[in-house]
Structure formats: C-alpha cells, structure tokens
Design a protein around this motif. Structure first.
Motif, PDB file in Angstrom:
ATOM      1  N   GLY A   1      19.809  36.755  46.195  1.00 38.63           N
ATOM      2  CA  GLY A   1      20.434  37.079  47.148  1.00 38.63           C
ATOM      3  C   GLY A   1      21.999  37.358  47.380  1.00 38.63           C
ATOM      4  O   GLY A   1      22.907  36.070  47.363  1.00 38.63           O
TER       5      GLY A   1
ATOM      6  N   ASN B   1      22.979  39.156  48.338  1.00 39.38           N
ATOM      7  CA  ASN B   1      24.473  39.634  49.318  1.00 39.38           C
ATOM      8  C   ASN B   1      25.020  38.496  49.980  1.00 39.38           C
ATOM      9  O   ASN B   1      26.387  38.819  50.705  1.00 39.38           O
TER      10      ASN B   1
ATOM     11  N   GLY C   1      27.453  34.555  49.293  1.00 38.27           N
ATOM     12  CA  GLY C   1      27.050  33.267  48.982  1.00 38.27           C
ATOM     13  C   GLY C   1      27.881  33.536  47.217  1.00 38.27           C
ATOM     14  O   GLY C   1      27.852  34.452  46.423  1.00 38.27           O
ATOM     15  N   LEU C   2      26.253  32.824  46.368  1.00 39.72           N
ATOM     16  CA  LEU C   2      26.914  32.841  45.226  1.00 39.72           C
ATOM     17  C   LEU C   2      26.543  34.037  44.974  1.00 39.72           C
ATOM     18  O   LEU C   2      27.006  34.387  43.659  1.00 39.72           O
ATOM     19  N   GLY C   3      25.355  34.476  45.061  1.00 37.77           N
ATOM     20  CA  GLY C   3      24.866  35.735  45.111  1.00 37.77           C
ATOM     21  C   GLY C   3      25.938  36.976  44.516  1.00 37.77           C
ATOM     22  O   GLY C   3      25.727  38.329  44.149  1.00 37.77           O
TER      23      GLY C   3
END
Ligand SMILES: NC(=O)c1ccc[n+]([C@@H]2O[C@H](COP(=O)([O-])OP(=O)(O)OC[C@H]3O[C@@H](n4cnc5c(N)ncnc54)[C@H](OP(=O)(O)O)[C@@H]3O)[C@@H](O)[C@H]2O)c1
Length: 58
Positions: free
Chosen positions: A8, A10, A12-14
C-alpha cells in the motif's frame, strides 16, 4: 544497507513509511496495486533513485 518491503505504498501510511525509510537511507520496495496511478510514489522514486523501487502487486 537495511531494506524494507511496504505494501500500500502509493498513499496514506504506506506512502509516508516509504518516504521516511528512504530518507533514512533504507532500500525501500514499495508495493501498490496500480503503479501507473501512483504519481506521488513514482515522483518520490525519482528523487530517491536507487533507494526506492516501485513494484506492482498484481
Ligand atoms: N491513518 C491512520 O491514522 C491509521 C491509524 C490506525 C490504523 N490505520 C489502518 O492502517 C491501514 C492503512 O491506513 P491508511 O490511512 O494508510 O489508509 P489509506 O490512505 O486508505 O491507504 C490504504 C492503502 O491500502 C491499499 N489497499 C486497500 N485495499 C487493498 C487491497 N484489497 N489490496 C491491496 N492493497 C489495498 C490502498 O491501495 P489503493 O490506492 O490501490 O486502493 C492504499 O495504498 C488501514 O487498515 C487503517 O485502518 C490507520
């Protein structure tokens, strides 16, 4: 050099983890479902050339 795989990546948190680990000198493998639609991550990979690789999960 330590390395990390982030799912993930791309948004947010990632994305935030990808940014911070690359800034700290880690080799980052950032996975996302659709790299062609991950402009922020691709831009980051350009600025962190060699440190951050964008991978498609599918
Ligand atoms: N933000 C917080 O403060 C916080 C706090 C505690 C817990 N969490 C939890 O941490 C997780 C991430 O939060 P976030 O704020 O970063 O969320 P987000 O901004 O909505 O990002 C979600 C990430 O997960 C990917 N994703 C969603 N469904 C997927 C699937 N079925 N297969 C593969 N990838 C998928 C999305 O990819 P696409 O762009 O392709 O959809 C995106 O990269 C969530 O489970 C959230 O509940 C967040």
């Amino acid at each position: 050099m330590p390395s990390i795989l982030i799912t993930g990546g791309n948004r947010g948190l990632g994305f935030e983890f990808a940014k911070q680990y690359a800034a700290d000198g880690w080799r980052v493998y950032a996975v996302c479902r659709d790299p062609s639609n991950a402009s922020d991550l691709l831009r980051l990979a350009e600025t962190r050339e060699g440190l951050l690789e964008v991978l498609a999960s599918t």
